[in-house]
Design a protein around this motif. Structure first.
Motif, PDB file in Angstrom:
ATOM      1  N   TYR A 143      -9.365  -3.766   3.880  1.00 46.05           N
ATOM      2  CA  TYR A 143      -9.320  -4.334   5.228  1.00 46.05           C
ATOM      3  C   TYR A 143     -10.555  -4.024   6.059  1.00 46.05           C
ATOM      4  O   TYR A 143     -10.550  -4.228   7.269  1.00 46.05           O
ATOM      5  N   PHE A 144     -11.598  -3.554   5.436  1.00 42.32           N
ATOM      6  CA  PHE A 144     -12.808  -3.176   6.162  1.00 42.32           C
ATOM      7  C   PHE A 144     -13.298  -4.310   7.052  1.00 42.32           C
ATOM      8  O   PHE A 144     -13.615  -4.110   8.226  1.00 42.32           O
ATOM      9  N   HIS A 160       0.851  -1.190   0.000  1.00 36.58           N
ATOM     10  CA  HIS A 160       0.000   0.000   0.000  1.00 36.58           C
ATOM     11  C   HIS A 160       0.882   1.234   0.000  1.00 36.58           C
ATOM     12  O   HIS A 160       1.658   1.457   0.926  1.00 36.58           O
ATOM     13  N   ASN A 176     -11.298  -4.711  10.248  1.00 30.85           N
ATOM     14  CA  ASN A 176     -11.489  -3.661  11.247  1.00 30.85           C
ATOM     15  C   ASN A 176     -12.848  -3.756  11.933  1.00 30.85           C
ATOM     16  O   ASN A 176     -13.022  -3.226  13.030  1.00 30.85           O
ATOM     17  N   GLU A 223     -17.102   4.506   9.026  1.00 27.53           N
ATOM     18  CA  GLU A 223     -16.016   4.724   8.069  1.00 27.53           C
ATOM     19  C   GLU A 223     -16.239   5.987   7.253  1.00 27.53           C
ATOM     20  O   GLU A 223     -15.283   6.704   6.933  1.00 27.53           O
ATOM     21  N   SER A 278      -0.859   6.981   2.105  1.00 23.18           N
ATOM     22  CA  SER A 278      -2.216   6.542   1.780  1.00 23.18           C
ATOM     23  C   SER A 278      -3.253   7.216   2.672  1.00 23.18           C
ATOM     24  O   SER A 278      -4.438   7.206   2.359  1.00 23.18           O
ATOM     25  N   LYS A 279      -2.836   7.820   3.807  1.00 25.59           N
ATOM     26  CA  LYS A 279      -3.774   8.445   4.720  1.00 25.59           C
ATOM     27  C   LYS A 279      -3.844   9.955   4.545  1.00 25.59           C
ATOM     28  O   LYS A 279      -4.590  10.626   5.225  1.00 25.59           O
ATOM     29  N   ALA A 304     -13.750  -6.222   1.186  1.00 24.45           N
ATOM     30  CA  ALA A 304     -13.371  -4.824   0.964  1.00 24.45           C
ATOM     31  C   ALA A 304     -14.608  -3.926   0.984  1.00 24.45           C
ATOM     32  O   ALA A 304     -15.734  -4.368   0.749  1.00 24.45           O
ATOM     33  N   ARG A 314     -13.471   8.925   7.150  1.00 32.92           N
ATOM     34  CA  ARG A 314     -12.749   9.208   5.913  1.00 32.92           C
ATOM     35  C   ARG A 314     -13.142  10.511   5.231  1.00 32.92           C
ATOM     36  O   ARG A 314     -12.336  11.119   4.522  1.00 32.92           O
ATOM     37  N   ASP A 352     -11.197   0.232   0.587  1.00 30.37           N
ATOM     38  CA  ASP A 352     -10.500  -0.217   1.793  1.00 30.37           C
ATOM     39  C   ASP A 352     -10.575  -1.737   1.830  1.00 30.37           C
ATOM     40  O   ASP A 352     -11.612  -2.305   2.180  1.00 30.37           O
TER      41      ASP A 352
END
Length: 565
Positions: A243-244, A6, A247, A358, A226-227, A454, A362, A241
């Protein structure tokens, strides 16, 4: 092993054989990412990373990238944007590492000098890592390197497309790269401090000892590009995302329960209550009617929250939030007589709650996105056996680029897709106004991989007709997207739980969710055509093993991607 790096808001896929994993170190891999894989994925990535090491408004001519394990690269950049941001004739020491996500055990093993996968050490089949940069300082000691292992990258920024690499040349390590300037740049901790240049030992050839650097505050500045939120110049803003589901552990199980409800029960007509896929015949723009489970377009099943602020006509009906009941009905091919919006379930609310968190996380700082409205409508879409969707926009706009009032979805709200099942690719393409002509430009296309678990966010500004700075055009443009589904006609199945915030409502029957027809109007010719097609299918459906076929396809997909029941 599949390694997904990433960097700069993108994912760089790398596939390594077991022998390769055992023979190269993490430092080797990190150097390979910087020197090869970033350019192969997107020519903007490496310049984006370099530009963000100090600040977006400062450029240097040289960057000394230390990977550990003796490896290093000197990156010399010829910035075409020098007239806007003059580069400083200096270099900066940067530690570059690959940091695995989630598992602390993997992070402990991912040391620069260690093999990517030591022999006999069990590792996951796929691994997601962040490419991280931190400025070397007195508090973050620079990673050691050997002069014989220093390569040089010569980059030239494209003059016509700033931010993209025009030319790229690598000079392998030979122990004679002495191109660093005598000035080393260290960013000040205070944001008000002026750009400072610290002069080190004049013998600064690669690998030779330099004077220690000192400042009054910590110099470490970790950059996870990436953030970082970048200014919108008109490129695709939609993001994914992958990895949703990690998390929010409960969402994967909830998502598959929604799919169980559809795929593990017999299909039936929309006027019949109960679990299972709803059958319908559909006719796009009045063409021949085809069954929804057989036509080329993806399969769509609808669910809507009850609008508690509206009073239903009687005890047998409720008022549901809806999507696709306006202009989209004609383009997708649905008819009201065979359309249903079934009840929102507890599992759907679990997923919606996680997505709303989220959205706030975001997009709170994004003025182009509304994050205060609740999700209230769900479309479960399925891709299998060649099913796809062509280039389109979820919302419609007038000739002068205004948001149409008959759109079901709330303006400035994201479309959020929770992906379950086999991988598919979403493709974006820029179009010119109302014309169908595609724009040819490096930024006019984007491919986004949608993998199991995702969460994809379709940014509302991507679909808007607007003047996009990056393309330097005087006419309005917009992005459309399409999905060609999964390849082959085997056991592959990719689904998406598409959550939206809708403003339009319709009266539906309780239980079935079927739309209540307007008693004063007669069915259209297209509606009669579709109803006759469904009636014909129902007569001979006992000969069609579609239910068993789709059930087996779903169970096979579920076995591959979710074993947690």
């Amino acid at each position: 092993m599949e390694i997904y790096v990433h960097a700069g808001g993108k994912i760089v896929p790398i596939i390594l054989s077991p022998a390769k994993c055992a023979s190269i170190t993490w430092a080797d891999l990190c150097q390979d990412v910087m020197q090869n894989f970033l350019m192969a994925t997107d020519s903007r990535l490496i310049l984006q990373i370099l530009a963000e090491i100090i600040s977006p408004n400062e450029r240097l001519t040289h960057y000394l990238m230390r990977y550990g394990g003796g490896n290093a690269s000197i990156i010399h950049v010829d910035w075409s944007s020098a007239d806007i941001i003059p580069p400083l004739e200096a270099y900066i020491d940067v530690n570059m590492i690959l940091k695995p996500r989630l598992s602390w055990k993997l992070r402990r093993l991912a040391q620069p000098h260690l093999p990517v996968q030591p022999m006999g050490m069990p590792f996951p089949a796929s691994l997601h890592v962040d490419l991280r940069a931190s400025v070397a300082s007195s508090t973050a000691l620079p990673l050691p390197y050997n002069a014989d292992q220093v390569s040089v990258l010569y980059l030239k920024e494209d003059e016509q497309f700033p931010g993209c690499v025009d030319t790229f040349n690598i000079v392998p390590a030979d122990g004679h790269h002495e191109i660093l300037p005598v000035t080393v740049r260290v960013p000040q901790a205070s944001s008000t401090a002026a750009a400072a240049a610290i002069t080190a030992d004049t013998t600064v050839s690669a690998g030779k000892k330099r004077k220690a650097l000192s400042t009054t505050a910590s110099m470490e500045e970790e950059v996870v590009s990436s953030k970082k939120k970048k200014k919108n110049r008109g490129e695709v803003q939609s993001i994914v995302d992958p990895y949703f589901y990690q998390n929010y552990p409960g969402v994967l199980n909830a998502g598959f329960k929604v799919l169980d409800y559809l795929y593990l029960h017999p299909s039936h007509a929309p006027w019949i209550e109960g679990a299972g896929l709803l059958l319908a015949a559909e006719s796009c723009y009045g063409n021949d009617a085809k069954m929804n489970i057989q036509r080329e377009h993806y399969l769509r099943q609808s669910f809507g929250k009850t609008d508690t602020s509206s009073i239903p006509a009687d005890d047998n009906t409720r008022v549901s939030f809806v999507y696709g009941a306006g202009h989209g009905a004609r383009t997708f091919g649905t008819v009201e007589e065979l359309t249903a919006y079934r009840e929102w379930t507890a599992e759907m609310q679990i997923i919606a709650d996680a997505i709303e968190k989220e959205l706030v996380k975001r997009f709170s700082a994004d003025k182009g996105v509304i994050v205060t409205s609740h999700l209230n409508e769900l479309e479960v879409i399925s891709f299998y056996d060649g099913k796809k969707i062509t280039f389109h926009r979820d919302q419609t706009y007038t000739a002068d680029g205004k948001f149409c009032s008959n759109n079901c979805q709330k303006q400035h709200s994201c479309t959020c897709i929770f992906v379950l099942g086999d991988e598919r690719v979403l493709e974006f393409q820029l179009f010119l106004g109302k014309k169908k002509s595609e724009i040819i430009h490096p930024e006019a296309q984007k491919m986004i991989r949608l993998t199991n678990g995702a969460l994809f966010f379709l940014h509302p500004e991507d679909e808007e007709d607007s003047l996009r700075q990056i393309f330097k055009m005087k006419e309005r443009t917009h992005f459309k997207h399409r999905n060609n589904g999964v390849k082959g006609k085997g056991k592959l199945l990719s689904t998406g739980l598409v959550f939206r915030t809708c403003v339009q409502t319709r009266t539906v029957y309780k239980g079935t969710g079927q739309l209540v027809a307007n008693s004063s109007s007669k069915p259209t010719k297209t509606a009669l055509k579709c109803m006759n097609k469904l009636e014909e299918y129902e007569r001979w459906r006992f000969k069609d093993p579609v239910d068993e076929c789709l059930k087996n396809k779903y169970l096979s997909m579920k076995e591959r991607h979710h074993k947690g029941d």
